[in-house]
Every structure is written in structure tokens, then in C-alpha cells.
Design an enzyme around this catalytic site. Structure first.
Site, PDB file in Angstrom:
ATOM      1  N   SER A 246       0.878  -1.179   0.000  1.00 51.89           N
ATOM      2  CA  SER A 246       0.000   0.000   0.000  1.00 51.89           C
ATOM      3  C   SER A 246       0.907   1.219   0.000  1.00 51.89           C
ATOM      4  O   SER A 246       2.095   1.110   0.316  1.00 51.89           O
ATOM      5  CB  SER A 246      -0.828  -0.011   1.279  1.00 51.89           C
TER       6      SER A 246
ATOM      7  N   TYR B 297      -2.153  -1.066  10.361  1.00 53.44           N
ATOM      8  CA  TYR B 297      -2.184  -1.326   8.913  1.00 53.44           C
ATOM      9  C   TYR B 297      -0.843  -0.931   8.296  1.00 53.44           C
ATOM     10  O   TYR B 297      -0.267  -1.683   7.498  1.00 53.44           O
ATOM     11  CB  TYR B 297      -3.351  -0.533   8.306  1.00 53.44           C
TER      12      TYR B 297
HETATM   13  P1  NAI Z   1     -11.663  -5.771  -0.590  1.00 51.49           P
HETATM   14  O1  NAI Z   1     -12.215  -5.764   0.797  1.00 51.49           O
HETATM   15  O2  NAI Z   1     -12.569  -5.343  -1.684  1.00 51.49           O
HETATM   16  O3  NAI Z   1     -11.078  -7.220  -0.941  1.00 51.49           O
HETATM   17  C1  NAI Z   1     -10.315  -7.956  -0.011  1.00 51.49           C
HETATM   18  C2  NAI Z   1     -10.595  -9.437  -0.200  1.00 51.49           C
HETATM   19  O4  NAI Z   1      -9.773 -10.161   0.724  1.00 51.49           O
HETATM   20  C3  NAI Z   1     -12.058  -9.809   0.107  1.00 51.49           C
HETATM   21  O5  NAI Z   1     -12.604 -10.589  -0.930  1.00 51.49           O
HETATM   22  C4  NAI Z   1     -11.962 -10.590   1.405  1.00 51.49           C
HETATM   23  O6  NAI Z   1     -12.967 -11.592   1.564  1.00 51.49           O
HETATM   24  C5  NAI Z   1     -10.563 -11.200   1.303  1.00 51.49           C
HETATM   25  N1  NAI Z   1     -10.068 -11.615   2.614  1.00 51.49           N
HETATM   26  C6  NAI Z   1     -10.086 -10.893   3.763  1.00 51.49           C
HETATM   27  N2  NAI Z   1      -9.641 -11.650   4.773  1.00 51.49           N
HETATM   28  C7  NAI Z   1      -9.334 -12.875   4.253  1.00 51.49           C
HETATM   29  C8  NAI Z   1      -8.840 -14.080   4.796  1.00 51.49           C
HETATM   30  N3  NAI Z   1      -8.604 -14.220   6.110  1.00 51.49           N
HETATM   31  N4  NAI Z   1      -8.610 -15.117   3.963  1.00 51.49           N
HETATM   32  C9  NAI Z   1      -8.865 -15.007   2.631  1.00 51.49           C
HETATM   33  N5  NAI Z   1      -9.373 -13.911   2.065  1.00 51.49           N
HETATM   34  C10 NAI Z   1      -9.596 -12.842   2.866  1.00 51.49           C
HETATM   35  O7  NAI Z   1     -10.388  -4.842  -0.527  1.00 51.49           O
HETATM   36  P2  NAI Z   1      -9.240  -4.492  -1.602  1.00 51.49           P
HETATM   37  O8  NAI Z   1      -9.097  -3.033  -1.553  1.00 51.49           O
HETATM   38  O9  NAI Z   1      -9.473  -5.161  -2.877  1.00 51.49           O
HETATM   39  O10 NAI Z   1      -7.981  -5.124  -0.875  1.00 51.49           O
HETATM   40  C11 NAI Z   1      -7.050  -5.980  -1.523  1.00 51.49           C
HETATM   41  C12 NAI Z   1      -5.657  -5.616  -1.061  1.00 51.49           C
HETATM   42  O11 NAI Z   1      -5.349  -4.288  -1.494  1.00 51.49           O
HETATM   43  C13 NAI Z   1      -5.484  -5.608   0.456  1.00 51.49           C
HETATM   44  O12 NAI Z   1      -4.267  -6.223   0.780  1.00 51.49           O
HETATM   45  C14 NAI Z   1      -5.456  -4.135   0.800  1.00 51.49           C
HETATM   46  O13 NAI Z   1      -4.751  -3.870   1.984  1.00 51.49           O
HETATM   47  C15 NAI Z   1      -4.761  -3.575  -0.428  1.00 51.49           C
HETATM   48  N6  NAI Z   1      -4.901  -2.143  -0.649  1.00 51.49           N
HETATM   49  C16 NAI Z   1      -6.134  -1.585  -0.888  1.00 51.49           C
HETATM   50  C17 NAI Z   1      -6.235  -0.219  -1.096  1.00 51.49           C
HETATM   51  C18 NAI Z   1      -7.547   0.456  -1.357  1.00 51.49           C
HETATM   52  O14 NAI Z   1      -7.622   1.691  -1.310  1.00 51.49           O
HETATM   53  N7  NAI Z   1      -8.601  -0.278  -1.654  1.00 51.49           N
HETATM   54  C19 NAI Z   1      -5.055   0.655  -1.086  1.00 51.49           C
HETATM   55  C20 NAI Z   1      -3.828  -0.040  -0.834  1.00 51.49           C
HETATM   56  C21 NAI Z   1      -3.766  -1.381  -0.644  1.00 51.49           C
END
Ligand code: NAI
Length: 277
Positions: A142, A155
Site C-alpha cells: 500500500s 495497517y
Molecule cells: P476488498 O475488501 O474489496 O477485498 C479484499 C478481499 O480479501 C475480500 O474478498 C476478502 O474476503 C478477502 N479476505 C479478507 N480476509 C481474508 C482471509 N482471512 N482469507 C482469505 N481472504 C480474505 O479490498 P481491496 O481493496 O481489494 O484489498 C485488496 C488488497 O489491497 C489488500 O491487501 C489491501 O490492503 C490492499 N490495498 C487496498 C487499497 C484500497 O484503497 N482499496 C489501497 C492499498 C492497498
């Protein structure tokens, strides 16, 4: 994006946000997607849609807190397809708010999901890819893995870890033909923020203190896949992430001042609200 055709690709956290859109796009480029998530119902819908559109994908239940399951999932996938070309260690959660209100169990949870899972996914994939003499590990950090964010200490800790792991291993992996990339996005429209665990803070509070414009997911994933195709070590985007990173390197005091101002304004608002309430 011909480079992705017939490639075997694991994506964790594929039921939503980045993971979902990366899976969908790569499938349209002809990759074989092995999509994993804890939210199996939603994951199955994503995979069914990819298949309906003519793509190749399969769904795997995976809770990334269980490191043995990550290890066996990656090994079984490799055995089934004969190789592993790409792994996106992407699943993650966010926590926001006052650090004093978090317990050690909360810390354990975010470190398990955001950092330990990425370490496990990386270690297992690295062993397999090193033996193959090829492969690409892509870890989602991130912009908060590059700079500290206000009221997101835990985080930030996990994402700095992912950044360090990926950058250090990239140099080690080069001689073995293993590529490593860290993705460092700023704020992108996904479900992350509205499913965040908050400590003495609400989702509305969080949105108010965000000084940035949230980026569209589709554009974000195009930037990511272009960076992966070009084997970039770091993919930092959009402008607000690159600018904050630059500020942190050359004008650290200014970034600290900005964060401190955001935090004290937020606390002042909370105090006023609680007096009114
Ligand atoms: P999101 O919430 O839309 O997707 C995250 C996914 O990870 C979900 O499908 C969820 O069910 C899954 N997940 C959560 N805990 C889990 C577990 N214990 N086992 C398996 N799957 C699990 O969020 P997003 O934004 O797509 O996040 C993806 C990555 O991107 C994360 O690592 C987040 O930290 C990173 N990120 C997101 C940003 C943003 O602004 N959306 C910015 C920077 C990084």
C-alpha cells in the site's frame, strides 16, 4: 497483454476489489486463474461469471490466517497444473482509528492476515518458482507501506513489512529467474474501507479525514497489470501516493505535520460531537 496467455495464476482475496478485477482481467487475456478467498459464496459468483465470459477459472476456499492451508493450496495447484507462473498475494483487511483502543488480539489478526499470509505465500511460491527457474510473485502492500498514515498504525506496520519483504527478495530471486513486485496503491474504490474494523472511529469519520480522491478500481488494475507485465519492482499510484512518498523522502517533517494536523482536527471534532451528544 499476450504475456499472460495460458499462464497459471493464483490470486488470493479474489472475491472482491483488486483481487476480483485482477482475476477478471487476466482471464480475458487468456490466463488460467485459481482464485481463493474466505468469502466462498461471493468467490463462486466471480468465478462463474469469468467462466460464462469464456475465461478459465476455479474457486478455492482459503482463510489466509491458516498458513498450512496457504502452503498446501499453492503446492496442490502447482501439482495440478504442472507449474505456477504468477501469484498475487493480495488478500487483506484494514483497521483504522486510535491505536490505544486496539488489543494485542487485534494486532495479531491484522498481522496474520496482511503480513504472515504474504510471507507464507511468498516463501512457498519462491521455493516452487526457484525450482522451475521462473515465476513472478506480486505482493499487495500500500502507499501506507511507504509512508505512515494518520490513525492507521497497525495497517501501516503490516504494509511496511510487505514492502520490505518484496524489495529484499527481488534482488535475491533475480539469479533464479524469480521476479518479485510490490504494489503500493493509494486509495482505490473497493470494499476495503467500508468493511474495516474501526477503533473509536466510524467509517464516516475515516472518509472525512482522507485527504485524497479515491481512484477508480478499473483504472487501478490496468496500472497494476501493466507494471507486472513490465516487471516493475514497485508499482506506486495514483499521483497522491507518488506525491506523498516523495514528500516523505524529502520533506518528512512536512508529512508528519500534515498527519498530526489531521489527527488533532479529528480528535477535536470527536470532542465537540461528544459534548453535543
Ligand atoms: P476488498 O475488501 O474489496 O477485498 C479484499 C478481499 O480479501 C475480500 O474478498 C476478502 O474476503 C478477502 N479476505 C479478507 N480476509 C481474508 C482471509 N482471512 N482469507 C482469505 N481472504 C480474505 O479490498 P481491496 O481493496 O481489494 O484489498 C485488496 C488488497 O489491497 C489488500 O491487501 C489491501 O490492503 C490492499 N490495498 C487496498 C487499497 C484500497 O484503497 N482499496 C489501497 C492499498 C492497498
Amino acid at each position: 497483454m499476450e504475456i499472460f496467455r495460458n499462464q497459471v495464476v493464483i490470486v488470493t482475496g479474489a472475491a472482491s476489489g483488486f483481487g476480483r478485477r485482477i482475476s477478471e482481467k487476466l482471464a480475458t487475456y487468456g490466463a488460467k486463474i485459481i482464485a481463493a478467498d474466505i468469502n466462498f459464496e461471493q468467490l463462486q459468483t466471480v468465478v462463474a461469471q469469468i467462466q460464462k465470459n469464456g475465461g478459465q477459472a476455479e474457486a478455492q476456499f482459503l482463510d489466509v490466517r491458516d498458513r498450512d492451508s496457504i502452503d498446501s493450496f499453492i503446492r496442490q495447484t502447482t501439482q495440478k497444473y504442472g507449474r505456477l507462473d504468477y501469484i498475487f498475494n493480495n488478500a487483506g483487511i484494514a483497521m483504522g482509528g486510535e491505536t490505544y483502543a486496539m488489543t494485542i488480539a487485534d494486532w495479531q489478526k491484522i498481522i496474520d492476515i496482511n503480513l504472515w499470509s504474504v510471507i507464507q505465500g511468498t516463501v512457498t511460491a519462491y521455493e516452487i518458482m526457484r525450482a522451475q527457474g521462473s515465476g513472478h510473485i506480486i505482493n499487495t502492500a500500500s502507499m501506507l507501506g511507504l509512508i505512515p498514515g494518520p490513525l492507521s498504525t497497525a495497517y501501516s506496520v503490516t504494509k511496511h513489512g510487505v514492502y520490505g519483504l518484496s524489495r529484499a527478495l527481488r534482488s535475491e530471486g533475480k539469479d533464479w529467474g524469480v521476479k518479485v513486485t510490490a504494489i503500493c496503491p493509494g486509495f482505490v474504490k473497493t470494499n476495503l474501507l467500508n468493511t474495516s474494523q474501526m477503533f473509536e472511529m466510524t467509517y464516516e469519520d475515516m472518509m472525512k479525514i482522507l485527504p485524497y480522491k479515491v481512484m477508480d478500481l478499473d483504472k487501478a488494475v490496468d496500472v497494476i497489470l501493466k507494471g507486472v507485465k513490465n516487471n516493475r519492482d514497485l508499482i506506486v499510484f495514483p499521483f497522491h501516493a507518488r506525491f506523498s512518498w516523495w514528500l516523505s523522502r524529502y520533506f518528512r517533517g512536512l508529512l508528519n505535520w500534515g498527519n498530526e494536523t489531521i489527527i488533532s482536527r479529528y480528535r477535536q471534532t470527536k470532542k465537540t460531537q461528544s459534548k453535543v451528544g
